[in-house]
Design a protein around this motif. Sequence first.
Motif, PDB file in Angstrom:
ATOM      1  N   ASP A 437      69.890  47.780  -3.718  1.00 43.38           N
ATOM      2  CA  ASP A 437      69.554  47.577  -2.320  1.00 43.38           C
ATOM      3  C   ASP A 437      68.109  47.935  -1.979  1.00 43.38           C
ATOM      4  O   ASP A 437      67.422  47.171  -1.295  1.00 43.38           O
ATOM      5  CB  ASP A 437      70.521  48.369  -1.435  1.00 43.38           C
ATOM      6  CG  ASP A 437      70.644  49.836  -1.851  1.00 43.38           C
ATOM      7  OD1 ASP A 437      69.955  50.239  -2.808  1.00 43.38           O
ATOM      8  OD2 ASP A 437      71.429  50.565  -1.220  1.00 43.38           O
ATOM      9  N   PHE A 438      67.634  49.080  -2.477  1.00 42.43           N
ATOM     10  CA  PHE A 438      66.322  49.548  -2.013  1.00 42.43           C
ATOM     11  C   PHE A 438      65.194  48.630  -2.477  1.00 42.43           C
ATOM     12  O   PHE A 438      64.110  48.637  -1.895  1.00 42.43           O
ATOM     13  CB  PHE A 438      66.065  50.984  -2.483  1.00 42.43           C
ATOM     14  CG  PHE A 438      65.626  51.100  -3.912  1.00 42.43           C
ATOM     15  CD1 PHE A 438      64.284  51.102  -4.252  1.00 42.43           C
ATOM     16  CD2 PHE A 438      66.563  51.186  -4.930  1.00 42.43           C
ATOM     17  CE1 PHE A 438      63.877  51.198  -5.564  1.00 42.43           C
ATOM     18  CE2 PHE A 438      66.159  51.292  -6.240  1.00 42.43           C
ATOM     19  CZ  PHE A 438      64.812  51.288  -6.565  1.00 42.43           C
ATOM     20  N   THR A 439      65.436  47.819  -3.538  1.00 39.69           N
ATOM     21  CA  THR A 439      64.376  46.919  -4.009  1.00 39.69           C
ATOM     22  C   THR A 439      64.116  45.792  -3.011  1.00 39.69           C
ATOM     23  O   THR A 439      63.145  45.052  -3.167  1.00 39.69           O
ATOM     24  CB  THR A 439      64.737  46.316  -5.376  1.00 39.69           C
ATOM     25  OG1 THR A 439      65.905  45.498  -5.255  1.00 39.69           O
ATOM     26  CG2 THR A 439      64.982  47.404  -6.402  1.00 39.69           C
ATOM     27  N   ALA A 440      65.005  45.663  -2.025  1.00 41.66           N
ATOM     28  CA  ALA A 440      64.801  44.672  -0.968  1.00 41.66           C
ATOM     29  C   ALA A 440      64.538  45.360   0.373  1.00 41.66           C
ATOM     30  O   ALA A 440      64.697  44.754   1.431  1.00 41.66           O
ATOM     31  CB  ALA A 440      66.022  43.759  -0.852  1.00 41.66           C
ATOM     32  N   GLY A 441      64.094  46.619   0.336  1.00 37.13           N
ATOM     33  CA  GLY A 441      63.847  47.369   1.561  1.00 37.13           C
ATOM     34  C   GLY A 441      62.459  47.118   2.126  1.00 37.13           C
ATOM     35  O   GLY A 441      61.756  46.184   1.745  1.00 37.13           O
ATOM     36  N   THR A 442      62.085  47.979   3.047  1.00 32.92           N
ATOM     37  CA  THR A 442      60.770  47.865   3.678  1.00 32.92           C
ATOM     38  C   THR A 442      59.912  49.057   3.284  1.00 32.92           C
ATOM     39  O   THR A 442      60.423  50.128   2.934  1.00 32.92           O
ATOM     40  CB  THR A 442      60.900  47.803   5.207  1.00 32.92           C
ATOM     41  OG1 THR A 442      61.604  48.973   5.666  1.00 32.92           O
ATOM     42  CG2 THR A 442      61.662  46.557   5.643  1.00 32.92           C
ATOM     43  N   ASN A 443      58.597  48.858   3.365  1.00 28.50           N
ATOM     44  CA  ASN A 443      57.683  49.946   3.029  1.00 28.50           C
ATOM     45  C   ASN A 443      57.268  50.700   4.286  1.00 28.50           C
ATOM     46  O   ASN A 443      57.819  50.471   5.381  1.00 28.50           O
ATOM     47  CB  ASN A 443      56.466  49.410   2.270  1.00 28.50           C
ATOM     48  CG  ASN A 443      55.727  48.334   3.049  1.00 28.50           C
ATOM     49  OD1 ASN A 443      55.809  48.276   4.278  1.00 28.50           O
ATOM     50  ND2 ASN A 443      54.998  47.480   2.338  1.00 28.50           N
ATOM     51  N   GLU A 444      56.287  51.596   4.153  1.00 27.42           N
ATOM     52  CA  GLU A 444      55.880  52.429   5.282  1.00 27.42           C
ATOM     53  C   GLU A 444      55.221  51.623   6.389  1.00 27.42           C
ATOM     54  O   GLU A 444      55.073  52.108   7.531  1.00 27.42           O
ATOM     55  CB  GLU A 444      54.960  53.563   4.789  1.00 27.42           C
ATOM     56  CG  GLU A 444      53.491  53.196   4.598  1.00 27.42           C
ATOM     57  CD  GLU A 444      53.238  52.349   3.364  1.00 27.42           C
ATOM     58  OE1 GLU A 444      52.082  51.968   3.132  1.00 27.42           O
ATOM     59  OE2 GLU A 444      54.197  52.073   2.606  1.00 27.42           O
ATOM     60  N   ASN A 447      57.061  46.361   6.381  1.00 27.80           N
ATOM     61  CA  ASN A 447      57.129  45.047   5.749  1.00 27.80           C
ATOM     62  C   ASN A 447      58.044  45.094   4.532  1.00 27.80           C
ATOM     63  O   ASN A 447      58.180  46.135   3.890  1.00 27.80           O
ATOM     64  CB  ASN A 447      55.733  44.588   5.312  1.00 27.80           C
ATOM     65  CG  ASN A 447      54.778  44.471   6.475  1.00 27.80           C
ATOM     66  OD1 ASN A 447      55.165  44.096   7.587  1.00 27.80           O
ATOM     67  ND2 ASN A 447      53.506  44.798   6.240  1.00 27.80           N
ATOM     68  N   PRO A 448      58.650  43.945   4.181  1.00 24.90           N
ATOM     69  CA  PRO A 448      59.465  43.913   2.959  1.00 24.90           C
ATOM     70  C   PRO A 448      58.619  44.279   1.739  1.00 24.90           C
ATOM     71  O   PRO A 448      57.512  43.747   1.559  1.00 24.90           O
ATOM     72  CB  PRO A 448      59.949  42.463   2.893  1.00 24.90           C
ATOM     73  CG  PRO A 448      59.892  41.974   4.308  1.00 24.90           C
ATOM     74  CD  PRO A 448      58.708  42.655   4.917  1.00 24.90           C
ATOM     75  N   VAL A 449      59.142  45.165   0.896  1.00 22.02           N
ATOM     76  CA  VAL A 449      58.391  45.569  -0.288  1.00 22.02           C
ATOM     77  C   VAL A 449      58.206  44.403  -1.248  1.00 22.02           C
ATOM     78  O   VAL A 449      57.282  44.398  -2.066  1.00 22.02           O
ATOM     79  CB  VAL A 449      59.075  46.741  -1.018  1.00 22.02           C
ATOM     80  CG1 VAL A 449      59.058  47.992  -0.166  1.00 22.02           C
ATOM     81  CG2 VAL A 449      60.501  46.385  -1.428  1.00 22.02           C
ATOM     82  N   ASN A 453      51.140  41.971  -2.026  1.00 22.19           N
ATOM     83  CA  ASN A 453      50.244  42.970  -1.425  1.00 22.19           C
ATOM     84  C   ASN A 453      49.372  42.346  -0.350  1.00 22.19           C
ATOM     85  O   ASN A 453      49.037  42.991   0.655  1.00 22.19           O
ATOM     86  CB  ASN A 453      49.374  43.604  -2.506  1.00 22.19           C
ATOM     87  CG  ASN A 453      50.157  44.608  -3.345  1.00 22.19           C
ATOM     88  OD1 ASN A 453      51.382  44.680  -3.252  1.00 22.19           O
ATOM     89  ND2 ASN A 453      49.442  45.373  -4.160  1.00 22.19           N
ATOM     90  N   ALA A 454      49.004  41.080  -0.540  1.00 21.27           N
ATOM     91  CA  ALA A 454      48.128  40.395   0.422  1.00 21.27           C
ATOM     92  C   ALA A 454      48.806  40.206   1.771  1.00 21.27           C
ATOM     93  O   ALA A 454      48.135  40.106   2.803  1.00 21.27           O
ATOM     94  CB  ALA A 454      47.686  39.051  -0.145  1.00 21.27           C
ATOM     95  N   THR A 455      50.147  40.159   1.781  1.00 20.03           N
ATOM     96  CA  THR A 455      50.877  39.971   3.035  1.00 20.03           C
ATOM     97  C   THR A 455      51.567  41.257   3.495  1.00 20.03           C
ATOM     98  O   THR A 455      52.527  41.222   4.257  1.00 20.03           O
ATOM     99  CB  THR A 455      51.916  38.852   2.876  1.00 20.03           C
ATOM    100  OG1 THR A 455      52.803  39.181   1.802  1.00 20.03           O
ATOM    101  CG2 THR A 455      51.251  37.514   2.597  1.00 20.03           C
ATOM    102  N   GLY A 456      51.055  42.402   3.018  1.00 20.67           N
ATOM    103  CA  GLY A 456      51.549  43.690   3.502  1.00 20.67           C
ATOM    104  C   GLY A 456      52.722  44.254   2.748  1.00 20.67           C
ATOM    105  O   GLY A 456      53.347  45.224   3.201  1.00 20.67           O
ATOM    106  N   ALA A 476      52.192  46.463  -6.494  1.00 19.64           N
ATOM    107  CA  ALA A 476      52.964  45.255  -6.178  1.00 19.64           C
ATOM    108  C   ALA A 476      54.414  45.441  -6.596  1.00 19.64           C
ATOM    109  O   ALA A 476      54.707  46.067  -7.617  1.00 19.64           O
ATOM    110  CB  ALA A 476      52.358  44.048  -6.888  1.00 19.64           C
ATOM    111  N   ALA A 477      55.331  44.892  -5.801  1.00 20.05           N
ATOM    112  CA  ALA A 477      56.762  45.017  -6.090  1.00 20.05           C
ATOM    113  C   ALA A 477      57.473  43.689  -5.888  1.00 20.05           C
ATOM    114  O   ALA A 477      58.653  43.653  -5.548  1.00 20.05           O
ATOM    115  CB  ALA A 477      57.379  46.094  -5.200  1.00 20.05           C
TER     116      ALA A 477
END
Length: 577
Positions: A437-444, A447-449, A453-456, A476-477
Amino acid sequence: DSRDRYTGNFSATQKVNNWFNVVGKFAFDSYSEIREERIDVGSADVSDYTVTNRKASEINYDVMGNFNHDFTSDLNINGLIGYNVRVNKNNSLAASANGGLVTPGLFTLSNSVNPLTSLDYNKVDYTKRVEGVFAKAGLGYKGTYYLDASIRRDKSSALPANNNEYYYPSVASTLIFSNLIKKDWLSFGKFRANYAEVGNDTSPYQVFNTYNVGAAFNGSASASNPSAFNNPDLKSETSKEFEVGLEAQFFNNRLGFDVSYYKRKTVDLITPITVSNATGASNLWLNGGDMENTGYEAVVNATPIKTSNFSWDVKVNWSTNEGIITRLAEGIEFMQLASVQGGVTLGGALNEPFGTIRGKDLVYHANGQPIVKTNGYYQLTTATTEKIGNITPDWTGGVKNTFKYKNFSLSALVDIQKGGDVFSLDTWYGYATGLYDFTAGTNELGNPVRNSNATGGGIILPGVKADGTPNTVRAAANTYANPWGYARAANSQHVYDASFVKLREVSLSYVFPKDLINKFSLENLSFSVIGRNLWIIHKNTPYSDPEAGLGSGNIQGYQSGAYPAVKEIGASLKFEF
């Protein structure tokens, strides 16, 4: 799969006099089974059909002379002398289709795409025989002092003919000190001390090297060395153990304890040692080393409430065990239990626990923080032999409560494990492939992880740069090469604490009244509802049961394809005649 199994035993006793008799026994356990593995045409894997025919048996022949004689009202001697033969047989033949199946839904070897060769067959056929002679004698004096001694010698066909004998000596002493201390508050008291040695042989066909016969090539036979070299100089392994214990019950058995300490040394462990492939093999059977185990065990029982209709009993147990490798064979630096997928090995070096997990680890700064590289990912050790875990728990324990009211009984058992580690191959691959689940979460940033990187997207890993300043570089993830999975993570990031607290078993029983039991000419009649593994109250391993494992035996601390925990609920009706 299907299995036919036959077990049974016969015995005959000849009484010689009032204190001596001779017993002859014959016992057998035999089964034959057929296993089929089917992968149909059109499956994700290559279609296949494998069939295995297996037959296994164990037969025991025993003859014993037993004696039990009272020299006086205070002095008793008892014991036996005997002879045993154990014969184990195993015969199996497995065959697989070559290159898949032609016709869908037809599972037979004749449906193989290619003709079968000897490589498509696997045959096992062995008979192992162990002969043993044994004797035991015990002295009892005034029901208070006891001394027992025994000796057994086994001779195994699985060991070299010139070194195939091993022994089992033991001596045990007991003092019932409650017979010496006459106090109302002491219901029972016992001190025990014993020493024993146990010999052990090995599986058949680990003494002499034999070739593996392969498929013929242009009519010419072929053969190759086995992947593991055998050893004509193998010796039996021996465990030597000393134990002392103290047991006592107080206040008419309302409170009591049983504590013990043991120290066990196993010498000349028979194990396959990993060797350089330049030898022509990957493993060599050796008496690879010695190991020492020490541990404590304790059980406390109490009955806080006891009336004519109701009682509450509590039993608490606790134990700990520490195993250390104390000697390795010459030229051996690491005794390996297993090398498993994910780049992890299990085993131990000299003066290490036998259950050490080794693999790659993170590189840490002097301030204790993991170092993050300039690309935002963690820096890993180049060595794959870093100590990253230990499968042995710090301690295990349990609490069992039993409540009885008239004919009803309710019991609950809670199991506890503190410590111990497990490597998860499931998260090793699953974090990379996005199954968790967490691999499809959001970052700080919210934004979706998985965004670029260019789109946050991406994530800033906790840690420091090489100079010790906090990490600010985003990793990058959005592919399998994210920071969490096998592509860029360290093995240590997938080693988890295997501690747990579980509701292991709950049982509710009812014993039917005596007048009803007597009508059916029974001694006892009871009905029970039993539930097992009902609740994982606490755990530290994510996504899996801490006890889930790939195998059993010594190879613990490794999860691959772990199944969800399974609850079992059943009922039983028990008749006693």
